[in-house]
Design a protein around this motif. Structure first.
Motif, PDB file in Angstrom:
ATOM      1  N   PRO A 128      -3.089   2.773   0.732  1.00  8.48           N
ATOM      2  CA  PRO A 128      -2.852   3.633  -0.438  1.00  8.48           C
ATOM      3  C   PRO A 128      -2.784   2.834  -1.743  1.00  8.48           C
ATOM      4  CG  PRO A 128      -1.373   4.212   1.349  1.00  8.48           C
ATOM      5  CD  PRO A 128      -2.027   2.918   1.735  1.00  8.48           C
ATOM      6  N   GLY A 129      -2.306   1.584  -1.644  1.00 10.87           N
ATOM      7  CA  GLY A 129      -2.210   0.746  -2.835  1.00 10.87           C
ATOM      8  C   GLY A 129      -3.554   0.460  -3.475  1.00 10.87           C
ATOM      9  N   ASN A 174       4.395   5.160   1.533  1.00 12.44           N
ATOM     10  CA  ASN A 174       4.990   3.965   2.122  1.00 12.44           C
ATOM     11  C   ASN A 174       6.338   4.266   2.770  1.00 12.44           C
ATOM     12  OD1 ASN A 174       5.391   1.251   2.764  1.00 12.44           O
ATOM     13  ND2 ASN A 174       6.339   0.820   0.794  1.00 12.44           N
ATOM     14  N   ALA A 208       0.977   1.186   3.048  1.00  4.26           N
ATOM     15  CA  ALA A 208       1.244   0.621   1.720  1.00  4.26           C
ATOM     16  C   ALA A 208      -0.014  -0.003   1.120  1.00  4.26           C
ATOM     17  CB  ALA A 208       2.356  -0.420   1.804  1.00  4.26           C
ATOM     18  N   TRP A 223       2.774   8.299  -5.672  1.00  2.00           N
ATOM     19  CA  TRP A 223       2.297   8.820  -4.390  1.00  2.00           C
ATOM     20  C   TRP A 223       2.197   7.714  -3.335  1.00  2.00           C
ATOM     21  CZ3 TRP A 223       3.063  13.138  -2.463  1.00  2.00           C
ATOM     22  CH2 TRP A 223       2.380  13.579  -1.330  1.00  2.00           C
ATOM     23  N   THR A 224       1.798   6.510  -3.768  1.00  2.00           N
ATOM     24  CA  THR A 224       1.755   5.377  -2.841  1.00  2.00           C
ATOM     25  C   THR A 224       3.147   5.065  -2.315  1.00  2.00           C
ATOM     26  OG1 THR A 224      -0.187   4.403  -3.914  1.00  2.00           O
ATOM     27  CG2 THR A 224       1.184   2.921  -2.612  1.00  2.00           C
ATOM     28  N   TRP A 261      -3.188   9.858   3.172  1.00  2.00           N
ATOM     29  CA  TRP A 261      -2.753  10.408   1.890  1.00  2.00           C
ATOM     30  C   TRP A 261      -1.944  11.691   2.049  1.00  2.00           C
ATOM     31  CZ3 TRP A 261      -3.547   7.210  -2.054  1.00  2.00           C
ATOM     32  CH2 TRP A 261      -4.531   6.232  -1.904  1.00  2.00           C
ATOM     33  N   ALA A 305      -0.605   7.400  -9.076  1.00  2.00           N
ATOM     34  CA  ALA A 305      -0.962   6.538  -7.947  1.00  2.00           C
ATOM     35  C   ALA A 305       0.240   5.762  -7.439  1.00  2.00           C
ATOM     36  CB  ALA A 305      -2.086   5.577  -8.357  1.00  2.00           C
TER      37      ALA A 305
END
Length: 212
Positions: A110-111, A169, A107, A164-165, A12, A161
């Protein structure tokens, strides 16, 4: 010597460092297929949308499992290969295996934040979560429901979300190819055009023949 970073937590805030470490690991793709299937199933489930009010949760779960298990790995391997190939056009050095690491670690993991927010929204809204905004509006006009399901706080969390994801990525792809996040952003744009153009052409062809 740099300590081992936790790929679940530090992705993160240190995406490039995490990806660089993961690329050097032996057996680095262990459990990837299982992770891809689980992520694919959850993504389909939380992204499912229909245009009528008759929601069958069992059917949605079945569709999600079948799509996640069968299509998830195919999409995963194809997009990783495509990102590797196109990345080399602009000076990258990543191989498909490197991009698979970047995809899962940068990806899919964090997804899960987006999926978590969507599941919270599902818990709050209930079955109407799966009904499109258009169908909800029509039902409201007919007096079937009192109003559409809108929760500003959940919308804000989803936006954060998603953004930031995407940032994570892009940095992960850049690390896998050995170039900057800005160049990785260019790569994402190029791939978007590569995928979008054939879809637009096929759609135009189907419309011209009156098939849709």
């Amino acid at each position: 010597m740099e300590g081992r970073l936790n790929p679940w937590l530090q992705i993160w805030i240190q995406p490039r460092e995490v990806i660089n470490q993961q690329l050097e690991r032996e057996n680095r793709e262990k459990y990837f297929i299982l992770m891809v299937m689980v992520y694919g199933t959850l993504s389909v489930f939380t992204g499912y949308e229909q245009n009528d009010m008759d929601v069958n949760i069992g059917r949605i779960i079945l569709i999600s499992i079948v799509a996640g298990v069968l299509l998830g790995p195919l999409i995963f391997y194809f997009t990783s290969w495509l990102t590797a190939v196109v990345g080399r056009w602009i000076g990258g050095r990543g191989e498909p295996g490197d991009l698979r690491v970047a995809t899962v670690r940068g990806a899919y993991i964090p997804g899960l934040a987006i999926i978590a927010v969507n599941l919270i929204q599902l818990a709050v809204e209930g079955k109407i979560y799966f009904v499109s905004s258009y169908a909800q509006f029509e039902a409201m006009q007919l007096g079937l429901i009192e109003g559409t399901s809108e929760y500003p706080l959940i919308s804000i969390l989803t936006y954060i979300a998603v953004v930031w994801t995407f940032v994570i990525n892009v940095n992960a792809v850049g690390a896998a190819h050995g170039f900057s996040a800005w160049k990785a952003l260019l790569l994402v744009v190029i791939i978007g055009f590569i995928i979008a153009i054939p879809l637009v052409l096929v759609t135009m062809l189907l419309v011209s023949f009156g098939l849709i």
